[in-house]
Scaffold this motif. Structure first.
Motif, mmCIF file in Angstrom:
data_model
loop_
_atom_site.group_PDB
_atom_site.id
_atom_site.type_symbol
_atom_site.label_atom_id
_atom_site.label_comp_id
_atom_site.label_asym_id
_atom_site.label_seq_id
_atom_site.Cartn_x
_atom_site.Cartn_y
_atom_site.Cartn_z
ATOM 1 N N LEU A 234 0.831 -1.210 0.000
ATOM 2 C CA LEU A 234 0.000 0.000 0.000
ATOM 3 C C LEU A 234 0.866 1.260 0.000
ATOM 4 O O LEU A 234 0.562 2.239 -0.685
ATOM 5 C CB LEU A 234 -0.938 -0.001 1.214
ATOM 6 N N ARG A 235 1.966 1.222 0.745
ATOM 7 C CA ARG A 235 2.863 2.394 0.752
ATOM 8 C C ARG A 235 3.446 2.615 -0.642
ATOM 9 O O ARG A 235 3.498 3.744 -1.138
ATOM 10 C CB ARG A 235 3.981 2.215 1.788
ATOM 11 N N ALA A 236 3.860 1.511 -1.295
ATOM 12 C CA ALA A 236 4.416 1.628 -2.654
ATOM 13 C C ALA A 236 3.340 2.114 -3.622
ATOM 14 O O ALA A 236 3.601 2.948 -4.505
ATOM 15 C CB ALA A 236 4.966 0.281 -3.101
ATOM 16 N N MET A 237 2.113 1.622 -3.448
ATOM 17 C CA MET A 237 1.016 2.056 -4.328
ATOM 18 C C MET A 237 0.731 3.544 -4.153
ATOM 19 O O MET A 237 0.252 4.211 -5.055
ATOM 20 C CB MET A 237 -0.258 1.246 -4.022
ATOM 21 N N HIS A 238 1.026 4.055 -2.946
ATOM 22 C CA HIS A 238 0.799 5.485 -2.689
ATOM 23 C C HIS A 238 2.028 6.321 -3.028
ATOM 24 O O HIS A 238 2.119 7.476 -2.642
ATOM 25 C CB HIS A 238 0.392 5.700 -1.229
ATOM 26 N N GLY A 239 3.008 5.726 -3.699
ATOM 27 C CA GLY A 239 4.114 6.527 -4.231
ATOM 28 C C GLY A 239 5.406 6.461 -3.440
ATOM 29 O O GLY A 239 6.399 7.079 -3.838
ATOM 30 N N GLU A 240 5.436 5.754 -2.299
ATOM 31 C CA GLU A 240 6.705 5.666 -1.562
ATOM 32 C C GLU A 240 7.718 4.901 -2.406
ATOM 33 O O GLU A 240 7.410 3.859 -2.980
ATOM 34 C CB GLU A 240 6.468 4.960 -0.213
ATOM 35 N N LYS A 241 8.920 5.434 -2.481
ATOM 36 C CA LYS A 241 9.965 4.796 -3.304
ATOM 37 C C LYS A 241 10.820 3.853 -2.456
ATOM 38 O O LYS A 241 10.936 4.008 -1.246
ATOM 39 C CB LYS A 241 10.900 5.869 -3.890
ATOM 40 N N GLY A 242 11.447 2.910 -3.136
ATOM 41 C CA GLY A 242 12.423 2.031 -2.472
ATOM 42 C C GLY A 242 11.806 0.992 -1.562
ATOM 43 O O GLY A 242 12.475 0.467 -0.675
ATOM 44 N N VAL A 243 10.513 0.684 -1.747
ATOM 45 C CA VAL A 243 9.888 -0.333 -0.889
ATOM 46 C C VAL A 243 10.251 -1.708 -1.436
ATOM 47 O O VAL A 243 10.019 -2.010 -2.608
ATOM 48 C CB VAL A 243 8.345 -0.177 -0.852
ATOM 49 N N LYS A 244 10.843 -2.537 -0.591
ATOM 50 C CA LYS A 244 11.307 -3.856 -1.029
ATOM 51 C C LYS A 244 10.784 -4.930 -0.073
ATOM 52 O O LYS A 244 10.836 -4.751 1.145
ATOM 53 C CB LYS A 244 12.836 -3.866 -0.972
ATOM 54 N N GLN A 245 10.267 -5.995 -0.614
ATOM 55 C CA GLN A 245 9.783 -7.117 0.205
ATOM 56 C C GLN A 245 10.077 -8.404 -0.534
ATOM 57 O O GLN A 245 10.046 -8.430 -1.768
ATOM 58 C CB GLN A 245 8.252 -7.038 0.368
ATOM 59 N N CYS A 246 10.289 -9.489 0.193
ATOM 60 C CA CYS A 246 10.382 -10.794 -0.468
ATOM 61 C C CYS A 246 8.969 -11.281 -0.780
ATOM 62 O O CYS A 246 8.056 -11.106 0.020
ATOM 63 C CB CYS A 246 11.060 -11.809 0.450
ATOM 64 N N ALA A 247 8.789 -11.885 -1.959
ATOM 65 C CA ALA A 247 7.485 -12.466 -2.313
ATOM 66 C C ALA A 247 7.691 -13.504 -3.407
ATOM 67 O O ALA A 247 8.698 -13.483 -4.126
ATOM 68 C CB ALA A 247 6.527 -11.378 -2.785
ATOM 69 N N PHE A 248 6.724 -14.408 -3.518
ATOM 70 C CA PHE A 248 6.748 -15.482 -4.521
ATOM 71 C C PHE A 248 5.988 -14.960 -5.740
ATOM 72 O O PHE A 248 4.760 -14.854 -5.724
ATOM 73 C CB PHE A 248 6.058 -16.706 -3.911
ATOM 74 N N VAL A 249 6.734 -14.591 -6.773
ATOM 75 C CA VAL A 249 6.136 -13.893 -7.923
ATOM 76 C C VAL A 249 6.616 -14.524 -9.231
ATOM 77 O O VAL A 249 7.598 -15.291 -9.231
ATOM 78 C CB VAL A 249 6.553 -12.397 -7.928
ATOM 79 N N PHE A 261 9.062 -17.690 -8.402
ATOM 80 C CA PHE A 261 10.202 -17.833 -7.502
ATOM 81 C C PHE A 261 10.144 -16.682 -6.498
ATOM 82 O O PHE A 261 9.814 -15.551 -6.863
ATOM 83 C CB PHE A 261 11.500 -17.769 -8.324
ATOM 84 N N ALA A 262 10.451 -16.984 -5.246
ATOM 85 C CA ALA A 262 10.452 -15.932 -4.221
ATOM 86 C C ALA A 262 11.833 -15.311 -4.098
ATOM 87 O O ALA A 262 12.840 -16.032 -4.055
ATOM 88 C CB ALA A 262 10.021 -16.508 -2.870
ATOM 89 N N SER A 263 11.857 -13.983 -4.039
ATOM 90 C CA SER A 263 13.112 -13.256 -3.838
ATOM 91 C C SER A 263 12.735 -11.821 -3.446
ATOM 92 O O SER A 263 11.562 -11.456 -3.526
ATOM 93 C CB SER A 263 13.949 -13.258 -5.131
ATOM 94 N N PRO A 264 13.722 -11.007 -3.053
ATOM 95 C CA PRO A 264 13.393 -9.608 -2.753
ATOM 96 C C PRO A 264 12.919 -8.902 -4.026
ATOM 97 O O PRO A 264 13.524 -9.053 -5.097
ATOM 98 C CB PRO A 264 14.732 -9.021 -2.279
ATOM 99 N N VAL A 265 11.816 -8.179 -3.895
ATOM 100 C CA VAL A 265 11.164 -7.551 -5.041
ATOM 101 C C VAL A 265 10.948 -6.072 -4.715
ATOM 102 O O VAL A 265 10.538 -5.753 -3.594
ATOM 103 C CB VAL A 265 9.779 -8.254 -5.252
ATOM 104 N N GLU A 266 11.225 -5.195 -5.670
ATOM 105 C CA GLU A 266 10.918 -3.775 -5.453
ATOM 106 C C GLU A 266 9.480 -3.526 -5.858
ATOM 107 O O GLU A 266 9.057 -3.935 -6.950
ATOM 108 C CB GLU A 266 11.840 -2.909 -6.312
ATOM 109 N N LEU A 267 8.747 -2.866 -4.974
ATOM 110 C CA LEU A 267 7.322 -2.623 -5.223
ATOM 111 C C LEU A 267 7.096 -1.185 -5.664
ATOM 112 O O LEU A 267 7.828 -0.277 -5.264
ATOM 113 C CB LEU A 267 6.524 -2.899 -3.939
#
Ligand code: LMR
Length: 321
Positions: A234-249, A261-267
């Motif tokens: 939600l923070r990334a959707m609202h324009g915050e930059k540099g948000v990174k989370q691991c996810a299976f994508v 594959f899951a790995s750190p992803v920039e949102l």
């Protein structure tokens, strides 16, 4: 806007407190209106509505983020894959409704087996002609939360400052913690201590299933982890930059071997913004990824993720008829 299903009331409490959630909708086969009435009394500005079983499409209409933790939990002795027969069709039906009335929603899949339910959602969205790989996530945040908790217990560090990326998938040996990427990783002695820690991170879910002794699997720590991931998105959707989370994508990282594959992803505002290359990993971590650790099945991480993916595909004609 954010919707949550079944079992995850704690996540809904955090969502009611999250300033980026404006309209929280709860759907379940029973009790959602009551839970929503209760949550609705918390004095935050968002709306909160509960929907009865027959009102699924109404609940999903126009949603921007949909969180699916629906389905049955494991009992001791079961693997996540043993839940496929029950949970695959539940996730399929929810995905079908979402593809119809909220095709642009970010889909956050918690229902197990995540390595299979994520490809099912992808396939449902593809068949509806609305699949956007940037908006589909298998939530693996609990693996990261566990890795942080268990490593900080050894290192004596603050859990909030102990960040361990976890790659692969979300089942047993497919959960691969990159302890070398955590500042505190060097406080773990090579050999037995390292192996025990990796095993505990990989089988943390089993630890909870066993302790609950037939009464289900992790709900509270999963709700926390799901809320952390949803908040980051939600923070990334609202324009915050540099948000990174691991996810299976859907991932280019090992695309010859596995699609997801899951790995750190920039949102970013549209979901997955960038999937960075993996950092240099140690020989031990390479072994976890590439060598067979699942002796029963004789599979490495890629074989296991691929088998779970193929199972989802093969059984899709049955469940997607
Ligand atoms: C977890 O990691 O705790 C969840 O995936 C639930 C489970 O079955 O282990």
């Amino acid at each position: 806007l954010h919707l949550s299903l079944r079992r995850q009331r704690q996540m809904c409490i955090r969502d009611r407190l999250n300033p980026n959630v404006t309209d929280l909708r709860l759907y379940d086969i029973r009790l959602a209106p009551g839970v929503a009435a209760d949550l609705g009394h918390i004095n935050t500005p968002s709306q909160c509505t509960g929907y009865a079983q027959e009102n699924l499409e109404q609940a999903l209409e126009g949603a921007e983020v949909i969180v699916i933790p629906a389905g049955v939990p494991r009992k001791p002795g079961m693997t996540r894959d043993d839940l496929f027969n029950t949970n695959a069709s539940i996730v399929r039906d929810l995905a079908k409704a979402a593809a119809k009335v909220s095709p642009k929603a970010h889909m956050l899949i918690i229902s197990n087996p995540v390595n299979s339910t994520v490809p099912i959602v992808a396939e449902v969205f593809k068949r509806a002609g609305v699949y956007d790989p940037k908006r589909l996530f298998g939530v693996t945040a609990l693996d990261i939360v566990r890795a942080s908790t268990f490593l900080s217990g050894i290192a004596g560090s603050k859990p909030a400052d102990t960040n361990v990326p976890v790659i692969g998938g979300h089942s047993g040996v497919t959960i691969v913690p990159l302890l070398s990427q955590a500042q505190q990783g060097s406080s773990v002695s090579p050999g037995e201590q390292y192996e025990k820690l990796v095993h505990r991170i990989q089988f943390g879910g089993d630890e909870v299933v066993k302790a609950k002794d037939g009464a289900g699997s992790a709900t509270l720590s999963m709700a926390y982890a799901g809320a952390v991931f949803a908040d980051a998105l939600l923070r990334a959707m609202h324009g915050e930059k540099g948000v990174k989370q691991c996810a299976f994508v859907e991932s280019p990282l090992f695309k010859d071997q596995v699609q997801f594959f899951a790995s750190p992803v920039e949102l970013g505002p549209n979901g997955v913004e960038n999937i960075p290359a993996l950092p240099q990993i140690t020989a031990e971590e390479q072994k976890l990824l590439f060598l067979s650790r699942d002796l029963r099945e004789g599979r490495d991480v890629f074989n296991t993720v691929r088998a779970e993916f193929n199972r989802a595909r093969e059984e899709l004609h049955l469940i997607l008829e």
